[in-house]
Design an enzyme around this catalytic site. Structure first.
Site, mmCIF file in Angstrom:
data_model
loop_
_atom_site.group_PDB
_atom_site.id
_atom_site.type_symbol
_atom_site.label_atom_id
_atom_site.label_comp_id
_atom_site.label_asym_id
_atom_site.label_seq_id
_atom_site.Cartn_x
_atom_site.Cartn_y
_atom_site.Cartn_z
ATOM 1 N N SER B 148 -65.069 -34.407 45.287
ATOM 2 C CA SER B 148 -64.024 -33.590 44.686
ATOM 3 C C SER B 148 -64.617 -32.309 44.093
ATOM 4 O O SER B 148 -65.309 -31.575 44.792
ATOM 5 C CB SER B 148 -63.307 -34.430 43.623
ATOM 6 O OG SER B 148 -62.152 -33.797 43.166
ATOM 7 N N ARG B 218 -53.172 -36.339 32.223
ATOM 8 C CA ARG B 218 -53.904 -37.403 32.903
ATOM 9 C C ARG B 218 -52.989 -38.264 33.770
ATOM 10 O O ARG B 218 -53.366 -38.698 34.857
ATOM 11 C CB ARG B 218 -54.616 -38.278 31.864
ATOM 12 C CG ARG B 218 -55.547 -39.308 32.464
ATOM 13 C CD ARG B 218 -56.596 -38.664 33.330
ATOM 14 N NE ARG B 218 -57.641 -39.598 33.713
ATOM 15 C CZ ARG B 218 -58.654 -39.310 34.508
ATOM 16 N NH1 ARG B 218 -58.748 -38.085 34.998
ATOM 17 N NH2 ARG B 218 -59.561 -40.191 34.808
ATOM 18 N N ASP B 312 -56.256 -39.353 51.462
ATOM 19 C CA ASP B 312 -56.447 -38.391 50.371
ATOM 20 C C ASP B 312 -55.578 -37.169 50.626
ATOM 21 O O ASP B 312 -55.859 -36.365 51.508
ATOM 22 C CB ASP B 312 -57.926 -37.996 50.306
ATOM 23 C CG ASP B 312 -58.241 -37.083 49.135
ATOM 24 O OD1 ASP B 312 -57.305 -36.624 48.447
ATOM 25 O OD2 ASP B 312 -59.436 -36.832 48.899
ATOM 26 N N HIS B 345 -57.355 -39.992 46.944
ATOM 27 C CA HIS B 345 -58.506 -39.211 46.484
ATOM 28 C C HIS B 345 -59.524 -40.099 45.753
ATOM 29 O O HIS B 345 -60.725 -39.875 45.826
ATOM 30 C CB HIS B 345 -58.005 -38.094 45.569
ATOM 31 C CG HIS B 345 -59.061 -37.102 45.194
ATOM 32 N ND1 HIS B 345 -59.868 -36.490 46.128
ATOM 33 C CD2 HIS B 345 -59.462 -36.621 43.988
ATOM 34 C CE1 HIS B 345 -60.709 -35.672 45.505
ATOM 35 N NE2 HIS B 345 -60.488 -35.737 44.218
ATOM 36 N N ASP B 346 -59.031 -41.109 45.063
ATOM 37 C CA ASP B 346 -59.906 -42.031 44.331
ATOM 38 C C ASP B 346 -60.876 -42.778 45.245
ATOM 39 O O ASP B 346 -61.841 -43.363 44.765
ATOM 40 C CB ASP B 346 -59.068 -43.074 43.587
ATOM 41 C CG ASP B 346 -58.812 -42.657 42.143
ATOM 42 O OD1 ASP B 346 -59.364 -41.622 41.724
ATOM 43 O OD2 ASP B 346 -58.062 -43.366 41.450
#
Lengths: 206, 368
Positions: B148, B218, B312, B345-346
Site C-alpha cells: 500500500s 477509521r 483489492d 486490500h487487507d
C-alpha cells in the site's frame, strides 16, 4: 498453460526443441515467452544465449516455478492480448507448445508479430501418423507424450496439422523464415506432416 | 521473533522537506531483526502503510497481546527470514509512535508540534530513511518491501536512490491515487477536522483528542480495506440480538466497525492520520514527467517484484500493472503476480499460502 512441463529439479534433459529455439534467437536478444510454463525454456535461453526477457504465465503453480527458476515472469492472461507491450519491442516472441490451447489463435499470432521482430511458434502436429492411426484404427482421440490428455480434460482447443498451419500463414500473409519438424528429438525432413510429432516455425510479419 | 526492543536515532542535521519547509532536527524510532552481516549487504527495509509503525515483528514482552504488524512475514524461517536478512522497521516522520511528528515535542517550544508539524511526503520519508541507513552504516539495501503506502515508499526508493537498493517488493500499491481513492481520504480528514475537539490540530493543549472524527475515519478506512465478499462472509446480515428498531449496534458489521474505530481512536494521533493520508494523495512520481511513469522510473536499477490481489478495489491490480508497464518500458527486471485473495486490500497483511510462497521464493533468490 504449457502442457509439457519439464521438471527442472531433475537431471537436465536435452531438449531438441529448446536447442532449435536457441539457434533462432539472437545472442543476448530480448525474448518474450508466452505461456512459459515453469520457465525452463527461458532459463535455457538465458544460460545458453544470454537472452534477456520475460515469461508470461497464467497458472499460479507454474508462475511460482518460474520465480524459483530466477526468470522474470508476468502473470497475465494471453487471451487478453499483449496490449502492455510496445510494437517491435522484442527480438523474438515465443509461443512454445501453447498455440493449441489458445482460444484466440489468430489474434495471438498477429500480436506476436506486432510485438516481436520475429516469432517462434511450436505445436504438436495433429497430422503425425501415430495420431492419425489412433483415430483411424483405434477409433479414439490421440493420446501420446505430446498430447497427454483425454478428450474430456484437455486444455487443447485448437489442434492443427503442419499443413493447416502452413495454410494459416499463407492466408494471414505471415512469412515462414524457417520450419523444423522433430520426432522424439530427431529432425524429420521428408513427409513432415505424416512423420513429424512437433512442428516448429520461425515467423516474421509478411 | 521473540522479544524485541525499539531504538531511537536522533538527527541533528536539518532536513529540507518537499514542501520547502525545514525540520531543524528530528528523531526516527526503529527496530531491527536479525544480524547485519560483515559485508553489510543483507539489510531489508520494511516500509509501513497508513497506520503502521516501526514495530514490524516480535513482542516487547511475553505478555503483549499482539506481535508486530507484519509478524507473519518476518522472523527466523519465515518468508522474510531473519536468519538471512537484517530487517529494519522504521516509524515514518510525522508518525505517532516515537518518531518526530505532530504529537512529539517541538524542541524549539517545549510543546507538542501539533498543527505546526509540516506536511510530509513519501519522498521525505525515503530521504529520512536513507539518513537512518547512513546512521546504521548501510550503504545499500538488499531489498525494500512495502504494501500500500509502504509500496509507494519502496517504489520511491528505486527512483530516489537507484544505487542504494537492489530489489524492490511493491505490494498492493499504485503509482498514484485515483480521484475516488483520494476522496475516501478527504472524507476521513473532514471527519477529523470538523470534530469540535480537533481545535485546529492543537487539541493537545486542550487536553483532549478528536476521538469521534478519528473513529469515523477509521471505520471508513476499514470498509475500503475489505472486499464486499469478505464482509459478507464475515458478517453478512447477521444480527447481534435481533432487530430493535433503534440506531444502536444491531448488525455484527456495525459492532466490528465500532470496535475497530474505538480501538484506533484510543491509540492513534489524528494529526498523524491527516498527514499520512495527505502523503498518499500527493505521491505521484510521474507528475514531474507529464504523467509518464516510464520517464519517472528511467533512473531505477532495482529488480522488482510487483504483487496485487484480485479482490483489492482500493489498490486494484490495474494500478499495479501500470507500475509493471513502466518497468517493462525501461527493460528492468520485474516479476508480477495477481494473487487470488478474498480479503481485499487487507490481503497484503494476511498469511495466504501462495502469497507467502511467492515472497519466500523471491526473497530466497536474493543474493546477500
Amino acid at each position: 498453460m504449457q502442457y509439457n512441463v519439464n521438471n527442472t529439479n531433475k537431471m537436465p534433459i536435452f531438449r531438441q526443441d529448446f536447442a532449435i529455439i536457441a539457434s533462432w534467437v539472437p545472442f543476448s536478444g530480448k525474448v518474450l515467452d508466452l505461456g512459459c510454463g515453469d520457465g525452463a525454456l527461458l532459463k535455457f535461453l538465458r544460460d545458453s544465449m544470454e537472452a534477456r526477457g520475460y515469461g508470461v504465465e497464467k497458472d499460479d503453480r507454474n508462475w511460482l516455478s518460474c520465480l524459483k527458476n530466477g526468470i522474470n515472469v508476468l502473470q497475465m492472461d494471453l487471451e487478453a492480448g499483449l496490449s502492455g507491450f510496445d510494437d517491435q519491442s522484442f527480438d523474438t516472441v515465443i509461443l512454445s507448445q501453447t498455440l493449441q490451447a489458445m482460444h484466440h489463435t489468430e489474434d495471438i499470432v498477429q500480436e506476436m508479430l506486432r510485438v516481436g521482430k520475429e516469432a517462434i511458434v511450436t505445436f504438436p502436429n495433429f497430422g503425425y501418423w501415430l495420431n492419425r492411426l489412433q483415430i483411424a484404427v483405434g477409433g479414439h482421440m490421440p493420446v501420446s507424450d505430446d498430447l497427454p490428455y483425454q478428450w474430456y480434460d484437455t486444455p487443447n482447443v485448437h489442434l492443427c496439422t503442419i499443413q493447416d498451419f502452413d495454410n494459416f500463414c499463407e492466408n494471414h500473409r505471415i512469412q515462414i523464415l524457417e520450419r523444423k519438424v522433430i520426432t522424439r528429438g530427431n529432425e524429420v525432413h521428408a513427409l513432415a506432416n505424416l512423420r513429424g510429432a512437433l512442428a516448429m516455425y520461425r515467423l516474421k510479419a509478411g | 521473533m521473540g522479544i524485541v526492543s525499539a531504538q531511537c536515532a536522533h538527527f541533528d542535521v536539518p532536513i529540507r522537506l518537499k514542501s520547502g519547509e525545514m525540520l531543524p532536527q528530528f528523531d526516527l524510532v526503529y527496530e531491527t531483526y536479525g544480524t547485519l552481516n560483515a559485508e553489510r549487504s543483507n539489510a531489508v527495509l520494511v516500509c509501513h502503510a497508513l497506520s503502521g509503525t516501526h514495530h514490524v515483528a516480535g513482542k516487547y514482552a511475553e505478555t503483549d497481546k499482539y506481535p508486530g504488524w507484519w509478524d507473519n512475514l518476518v522472523g527466523p524461517g519465515k518468508p522474510l527470514d531473519t536468519n538471512k536478512f537484517f530487517v529494519i522497521g522504521v516509524n515514518n516522520l510525522g508518525g505517532c509512535h516515537g518518531s518526530s511528528g505532530p504529537s512529539s515535542m517541538n524542541p524549539a517550544t517545549g510543546k507538542p508540534w501539533g498543527a505546526t508539524f509540516p506536511v510530509v511526503t513519501v519522498e521525505d520519508w525515503v530521504q529520512s530513511q536513507a539518513l537512518l541507513l547512513d546512521h546504521l552504516g548501510i550503504q545499500q539495501l538488499a531489498a525494500v518491501i512495502g504494501g500500500s503506502l509502504g509500496g509507494m515508499q519502496a517504489l520511491e526508493w528505486t527512483i530516489a536512490f537507484p544505487q542504494r537498493v537492489r530489489h524492490a517488493l511493491v505490494i498492493a500499491s499504485a503509482p498514484n491515487l485515483t480521484a475516488q481513492n483520494m476522496a475516501f481520504n478527504e472524507v476521513a480528514r473532514q471527519a477529523i477536522i470538523t470534530d469540535p475537539e480537533f481545535y485546529g490540530g492543537d487539541y493537545y493543549s486542550h487536553d483532549t483528542v478528536p476521538r469521534r472524527g478519528l473513529r469515523i475515519a477509521r471505520m471508513l478506512g476499514h470498509i475500503t480495506y475489505l472486499s464486499d465478499d469478505v464482509m459478507g462472509e464475515k458478517f453478512g446480515r447477521k444480527l447481534k440480538d435481533g432487530i430493535k428498531y433503534s440506531f444502536d449496534v444491531e448488525f455484527e458489521m456495525e459492532s466490528y466497525l465500532r470496535y475497530q474505530g474505538d480501538k484506533f481512536a484510543g491509540e492513534f494521533d489524528a494529526n498523524t492520520y491527516l498527514r499520512m493520508t495527505r502523503a498518499l494523495d500527493y505521491y505521484d512520481p510521474a507528475s514531474a514527467f507529464d504523467g509518464r511513469l516510464s520517464a519517472a522510473l528511467k533512473s531505477a536499477k532495482a529488480k522488482f517484484l510487483v504483487l496485487s490481489f484480485t479482490s483489492d478495489w482500493r489498490f486494484s491490480p490495474e494500478r499495479s500493472k501500470e507500475i509493471v508497464q513502466a518497468l517493462l518500458d525501461n527493460e528492468l527486471n520485474v516479476s508480477y503476480a495477481e494473487v487470488t485473495a478474498a480479503h481485499g486490500h487487507d490481503a497484503f497483511l494476511m498469511p495466504d499460502k501462495h502469497y507467502h510462497d511467492i515472497l519466500r521464493a523471491y526473497l530466497h533468490g536474493i543474493e546477500v
